[in-house]
Design an enzyme around this catalytic site. Sequence first.
Site, mmCIF file in Angstrom:
data_model
loop_
_atom_site.group_PDB
_atom_site.id
_atom_site.type_symbol
_atom_site.label_atom_id
_atom_site.label_comp_id
_atom_site.label_asym_id
_atom_site.label_seq_id
_atom_site.Cartn_x
_atom_site.Cartn_y
_atom_site.Cartn_z
ATOM 1 N N LYS A 105 1.139 -1.454 0.253
ATOM 2 C CA LYS A 105 0.160 -0.077 -0.078
ATOM 3 C C LYS A 105 1.148 1.046 0.165
ATOM 4 O O LYS A 105 1.545 1.684 0.524
ATOM 5 C CB LYS A 105 -0.504 -0.122 0.853
ATOM 6 C CG LYS A 105 -2.012 -1.202 1.431
ATOM 7 C CD LYS A 105 -2.144 -1.391 2.772
ATOM 8 C CE LYS A 105 -3.425 -2.806 2.874
ATOM 9 N NZ LYS A 105 -4.074 -3.060 4.312
ATOM 10 N N GLY A 131 -6.809 -3.666 2.103
ATOM 11 C CA GLY A 131 -7.819 -3.882 3.142
ATOM 12 C C GLY A 131 -7.539 -4.106 4.613
ATOM 13 O O GLY A 131 -6.255 -3.661 4.335
ATOM 14 N N ALA A 135 -0.687 -7.856 9.426
ATOM 15 C CA ALA A 135 0.064 -9.068 9.075
ATOM 16 C C ALA A 135 0.369 -9.935 9.793
ATOM 17 O O ALA A 135 0.332 -10.764 9.864
ATOM 18 C CB ALA A 135 1.579 -8.717 8.786
ATOM 19 N N LYS A 186 -5.384 6.134 3.313
ATOM 20 C CA LYS A 186 -5.395 6.349 4.628
ATOM 21 C C LYS A 186 -4.420 5.622 5.395
ATOM 22 O O LYS A 186 -4.202 6.446 6.673
ATOM 23 C CB LYS A 186 -6.373 4.734 5.231
ATOM 24 C CG LYS A 186 -5.873 3.411 4.386
ATOM 25 C CD LYS A 186 -5.010 2.625 5.582
ATOM 26 C CE LYS A 186 -4.265 1.509 5.205
ATOM 27 N NZ LYS A 186 -2.686 1.717 5.683
ATOM 28 N N ASP A 239 -9.826 -0.219 6.273
ATOM 29 C CA ASP A 239 -8.948 0.191 6.533
ATOM 30 C C ASP A 239 -8.116 0.835 6.999
ATOM 31 O O ASP A 239 -7.367 1.002 8.012
ATOM 32 C CB ASP A 239 -7.775 0.510 4.828
ATOM 33 C CG ASP A 239 -6.746 -0.868 5.392
ATOM 34 O OD1 ASP A 239 -5.322 -1.586 6.215
ATOM 35 O OD2 ASP A 239 -5.627 -0.848 4.237
ATOM 36 N N THR A 243 -5.876 0.807 10.636
ATOM 37 C CA THR A 243 -4.740 1.875 10.840
ATOM 38 C C THR A 243 -4.453 2.866 11.155
ATOM 39 O O THR A 243 -3.709 3.211 12.650
ATOM 40 C CB THR A 243 -3.889 1.890 9.329
ATOM 41 O OG1 THR A 243 -3.994 0.989 8.696
ATOM 42 C CG2 THR A 243 -3.039 2.128 9.219
ATOM 43 N N SER A 249 -0.613 -0.696 14.010
ATOM 44 C CA SER A 249 -0.264 0.311 12.946
ATOM 45 C C SER A 249 0.990 0.909 13.190
ATOM 46 O O SER A 249 1.488 1.610 13.943
ATOM 47 C CB SER A 249 -1.331 1.123 12.592
ATOM 48 O OG SER A 249 -0.495 2.212 11.594
ATOM 49 N N ARG A 250 2.237 0.793 12.408
ATOM 50 C CA ARG A 250 3.457 1.763 12.194
ATOM 51 C C ARG A 250 2.965 3.033 12.420
ATOM 52 O O ARG A 250 3.414 3.970 12.636
ATOM 53 C CB ARG A 250 4.181 1.226 11.143
ATOM 54 C CG ARG A 250 4.226 1.008 9.661
ATOM 55 C CD ARG A 250 5.651 0.279 9.072
ATOM 56 N NE ARG A 250 5.087 -0.968 9.209
ATOM 57 C CZ ARG A 250 5.910 -1.753 8.087
ATOM 58 N NH1 ARG A 250 6.449 -1.083 7.054
ATOM 59 N NH2 ARG A 250 5.190 -3.447 8.762
ATOM 60 N N GLU A 276 4.509 4.107 5.137
ATOM 61 C CA GLU A 276 3.891 4.281 4.478
ATOM 62 C C GLU A 276 3.528 5.692 4.365
ATOM 63 O O GLU A 276 3.148 6.491 3.360
ATOM 64 C CB GLU A 276 2.902 3.586 3.808
ATOM 65 C CG GLU A 276 3.944 2.262 3.199
ATOM 66 C CD GLU A 276 4.694 1.860 2.230
ATOM 67 O OE1 GLU A 276 4.259 3.134 1.334
ATOM 68 O OE2 GLU A 276 4.714 1.097 1.655
#
Length: 326
Positions: A105, A131, A135, A186, A239, A243, A249-250, A276
């Site tokens: 993404k 979506g 991980a 997002k 998503d 997130t 979530s990083r 990201e």
Amino acid sequence: MKTAVIGSGGWGTAMAVLLAGKGNDVYLWSWIQEETDRLNRDRENKEFLPGVMIPDNVICTHDMGECINGADVIVTAAPSPATRTTAKQMAQYVKPSQRIVNISKGLEGELRLSEVYGQEIPDADISVLSGPSHAEEVGRGIPTTVVIASKNAKTAKYLQNIFMTDRFRVYTSDDIIGVELGGALKNVIALCAGISDGLGYGDNTKAALITRGVAEITRLGVAMGAKASTFAGLSGLGDLIVTGTSRLSRNHTAGELLGQGMTLDETLEKVHMVVEGVNTASAAYNLSKKYNVETPIIEQAYNVLYKNTDPSKAVNLLMTRERKSE
């Protein structure tokens, strides 16, 4: 069947584990030999997916040709900054009949990642999977639902069957633009949700960011050719919820550190993984100007990241904007 997974980070490893659980022969490609050696020795990705064992029918390799040759499906999981380099490496091995599914993404400048693969591998049949899917949870078999988008309905249904399990439900879509943009944009809003937490704000603030963030993503996405309804689905709102609210979530983690007063460089060093939302904030800001779309949250995220605007000042600017109807 043989499946190739390109990229052995947490998400690539989790997908390899999922596909191997369906009895496929899975080849998991790492970009450095030392990482391949560690995965083969430990049968666990201790750095990016600890606690999830890699089944015996996952072959870890540094040989791109060995990984791709004869694969029925190629799953690409390279982080967005490495997408073009990875695509160039893949190009000599991919046959026109092979299907590529990108599960990463992000954006490369103003390009969606499927467009990057399309430029470097012009004969490829490219689909995208996106979506709400950490991980860590997919690797442990926690029920997850995603969407696969393809220009070809037959391809989408074929891939749906490849990925579908009783713990991983897959829907199909023909809106590649919307599914990709939802998954990429997002991350910017999730970063802002983390900043809100870092500033000590509450659930009201986060709910406002998520709701108004979806409105911004939808406006920009529609201007770029996506369907508005896509952003109310799994690859948009779904998503963003996972997130923007999760400690896994990083992007949220990075935002929280920024809200607590860390610099961007300090934050990225602390997170120690690709965030990201940082790169995407710049791309999203430029796209909003290109398509003349009003995106105040994205603009303030850009200002915080790239113009050293104090996060609390950015919030005040958002709260005191011109009065509007919803």
